[in-house]
Design a protein around this motif. Sequence first.
Motif, mmCIF file in Angstrom:
data_model
loop_
_atom_site.group_PDB
_atom_site.id
_atom_site.type_symbol
_atom_site.label_atom_id
_atom_site.label_comp_id
_atom_site.label_asym_id
_atom_site.label_seq_id
_atom_site.Cartn_x
_atom_site.Cartn_y
_atom_site.Cartn_z
ATOM 1 N N LEU A 1 -40.557 -44.437 -35.196
ATOM 2 C CA LEU A 1 -40.077 -43.077 -34.948
ATOM 3 C C LEU A 1 -40.477 -42.091 -36.041
ATOM 4 O O LEU A 1 -40.005 -40.962 -36.047
ATOM 5 N N ALA A 2 -41.344 -42.522 -36.962
ATOM 6 C CA ALA A 2 -41.764 -41.678 -38.083
ATOM 7 C C ALA A 2 -40.591 -41.289 -38.980
ATOM 8 O O ALA A 2 -40.609 -40.255 -39.647
ATOM 9 N N LEU A 3 -39.548 -42.122 -39.004
ATOM 10 C CA LEU A 3 -38.458 -41.966 -39.958
ATOM 11 C C LEU A 3 -38.807 -42.734 -41.233
ATOM 12 O O LEU A 3 -39.614 -43.672 -41.181
ATOM 13 N N PRO A 4 -38.226 -42.386 -42.360
ATOM 14 C CA PRO A 4 -38.623 -43.026 -43.623
ATOM 15 C C PRO A 4 -38.180 -44.479 -43.721
ATOM 16 O O PRO A 4 -37.136 -44.866 -43.189
ATOM 17 N N ALA A 5 -38.973 -45.258 -44.426
ATOM 18 C CA ALA A 5 -38.603 -46.641 -44.718
ATOM 19 C C ALA A 5 -37.539 -46.667 -45.816
ATOM 20 O O ALA A 5 -37.288 -45.665 -46.495
ATOM 21 N N MET B 1 -32.285 -55.806 -41.080
ATOM 22 C CA MET B 1 -32.899 -54.810 -41.951
ATOM 23 C C MET B 1 -34.406 -54.717 -41.711
ATOM 24 O O MET B 1 -34.982 -53.621 -41.689
ATOM 25 N N LYS B 2 -35.040 -55.849 -41.512
ATOM 26 C CA LYS B 2 -36.475 -55.861 -41.214
ATOM 27 C C LYS B 2 -36.746 -55.133 -39.901
ATOM 28 O O LYS B 2 -37.664 -54.302 -39.807
ATOM 29 N N ARG B 3 -35.951 -55.431 -38.877
ATOM 30 C CA ARG B 3 -36.160 -54.790 -37.574
ATOM 31 C C ARG B 3 -35.856 -53.294 -37.643
ATOM 32 O O ARG B 3 -36.533 -52.476 -37.017
ATOM 33 N N MET B 4 -34.833 -52.939 -38.410
ATOM 34 C CA MET B 4 -34.474 -51.528 -38.536
ATOM 35 C C MET B 4 -35.593 -50.734 -39.197
ATOM 36 O O MET B 4 -35.903 -49.601 -38.791
ATOM 37 N N ASN B 5 -36.218 -51.307 -40.210
ATOM 38 C CA ASN B 5 -37.353 -50.643 -40.843
ATOM 39 C C ASN B 5 -38.529 -50.511 -39.881
ATOM 40 O O ASN B 5 -39.229 -49.488 -39.866
ATOM 41 N N ASN B 6 -38.757 -51.542 -39.064
ATOM 42 C CA ASN B 6 -39.836 -51.459 -38.082
ATOM 43 C C ASN B 6 -39.567 -50.374 -37.052
ATOM 44 O O ASN B 6 -40.474 -49.632 -36.650
ATOM 45 N N SER B 7 -38.298 -50.255 -36.627
ATOM 46 C CA SER B 7 -37.933 -49.202 -35.682
ATOM 47 C C SER B 7 -38.106 -47.823 -36.315
ATOM 48 O O SER B 7 -38.568 -46.879 -35.661
ATOM 49 N N ALA B 8 -37.726 -47.699 -37.591
ATOM 50 C CA ALA B 8 -37.871 -46.424 -38.291
ATOM 51 C C ALA B 8 -39.337 -46.009 -38.351
ATOM 52 O O ALA B 8 -39.685 -44.839 -38.127
ATOM 53 N N LYS B 9 -40.187 -46.966 -38.628
ATOM 54 C CA LYS B 9 -41.622 -46.668 -38.681
ATOM 55 C C LYS B 9 -42.123 -46.165 -37.338
ATOM 56 O O LYS B 9 -42.934 -45.235 -37.269
ATOM 57 N N ALA C 1 -42.403 -33.552 -34.275
ATOM 58 C CA ALA C 1 -43.070 -33.801 -35.559
ATOM 59 C C ALA C 1 -42.232 -34.792 -36.345
ATOM 60 O O ALA C 1 -41.070 -35.048 -36.011
ATOM 61 N N PRO C 2 -42.802 -35.384 -37.395
ATOM 62 C CA PRO C 2 -41.997 -36.257 -38.252
ATOM 63 C C PRO C 2 -40.805 -35.485 -38.817
ATOM 64 O O PRO C 2 -40.933 -34.315 -39.175
ATOM 65 N N PRO C 3 -39.641 -36.117 -38.898
ATOM 66 C CA PRO C 3 -38.457 -35.410 -39.396
ATOM 67 C C PRO C 3 -38.583 -35.097 -40.884
ATOM 68 O O PRO C 3 -39.202 -35.837 -41.645
ATOM 69 N N THR C 4 -37.983 -33.985 -41.281
ATOM 70 C CA THR C 4 -37.926 -33.633 -42.698
ATOM 71 C C THR C 4 -36.545 -33.911 -43.282
ATOM 72 O O THR C 4 -36.368 -33.856 -44.489
ATOM 73 N N GLU C 5 -35.581 -34.194 -42.425
ATOM 74 C CA GLU C 5 -34.239 -34.564 -42.851
ATOM 75 C C GLU C 5 -33.740 -35.667 -41.935
ATOM 76 O O GLU C 5 -34.052 -35.695 -40.741
ATOM 77 N N ALA C 6 -32.967 -36.574 -42.491
ATOM 78 C CA ALA C 6 -32.444 -37.682 -41.692
ATOM 79 C C ALA C 6 -31.119 -38.155 -42.261
ATOM 80 O O ALA C 6 -30.783 -37.878 -43.423
#
Length: 421
Positions: free
Chosen positions: A150-154, A140-148, A199-204
């Motif tokens: 890619l500009a995906l939400p935490a 979960m920690k690594r997944m949040n770091n990966s999301a950051k 650009a940062p995604p608006t939907e995910a």
Amino acid sequence: MSSVRLSFHFTRLTQSATRSSWRATAIGSRYMSQNISTTEEAAVSLDIEHSRLTVTKTTSPKELPPSKSLMFGRTFSDHMLKIRWTEATGWEAPSIEPFGPIGLSPSATVLHYAQSLFEGMKAYRHEDGTVTMFRPDMNMKRMNNSAKRLALPAFDGNALLECIKELISLDRQWIPKEPGHSLYIRPTFIGTNGTLGVAPPTEALLFVITSPVGPYYPHGFKPVPLHGTTEYIRAAPGGTGAYKLAANYAPGVVAQKSAAKQGYAQNLWLHGPEHWLTEVGTMNLFAVIKDKDGVTELITPPLDGMILPGVTRDSVLTLARNHASGVKRLAGLPDVIKVSERPINMGEIMQSSKEGRLVELFGTGTAAVVTPVDRIGYNGGDVTIPTGKDGMGPISEPLWAELVGIQTGAIKSNWNYVVAQ
């Protein structure tokens, strides 16, 4: 199909995942740089909420396949977890649904700009019927770091884990009972808004699928030969090698095919003119060398931004350091062992091999746990790597035995998180 709200109670994680402040910083600063207002950003604070989870059970459950026929990633359980996110409303209610296709617009950002990341972990069935996951907080920690990256939400990792636990509990019958088998868990996170433009995604969409798998080596360990790859690179400083992004994997297929044509099973990814060792295929790398005084050193490349922070990598390091410090001694390991996270290049590998000080080399990862190496093709020749009679080396074997003992419940550990009893 019938929808129901589950209210199972699971053992809570002992370590809380830290919520990222990404939404207030990374996305805010990026939007401000584009002169986009962030006045509504504070109002969008919904996170993943396990209490809102709904379940729609399949009306057509699939027949369980014979465990002996399982191939990695080919068979999937009856259900999947979905959680949608939008910039306007935040995280929507999680839902467990029958496994099936995902609808995407042809203009979805994941298809054009590779806004996609994933994780890999396993659930194990113990002899007493208990089902556990191995160190999922690390994923979960690594997944949040990966999301950051890619500009995906935490997101709240603990809340996602509670939803995953319910998915596993619902499809518990898909966890094979045979030794060495498990349920592979694949959380995936993608950008889905149907607009072209980087650009940062608006939907995910965050979704989780599961797959029953057998042992990686059903007939015993088979050491693999590696091609010391100098014509391709996996990662570079400042890039994305330290994140589990989908875009990191597809480019490796051509290199893998090239290695196979030359008679090697995997690539040994080398970096720079000094040919620093980084990773083995899609696994972390460990080398074992004796110094000139005969002291054994377990070496893995440091987390320098190019190396993926693997859960198995961290577990091997922790077990070895606990042995070295006397916290928990492992039978079979030398009394004195040095554990190092440091750079190592092919020059050192070749020199230690020439002098008879190269003990072994192996990869680590979720799928295989430990993969021994028996030779490296490099600059037109082969460097032979010692292996034991059962295919493993004297350092990797005790570490593998401890790890598998923990994962299967034979060895008690706080690394196991209970899903169901």
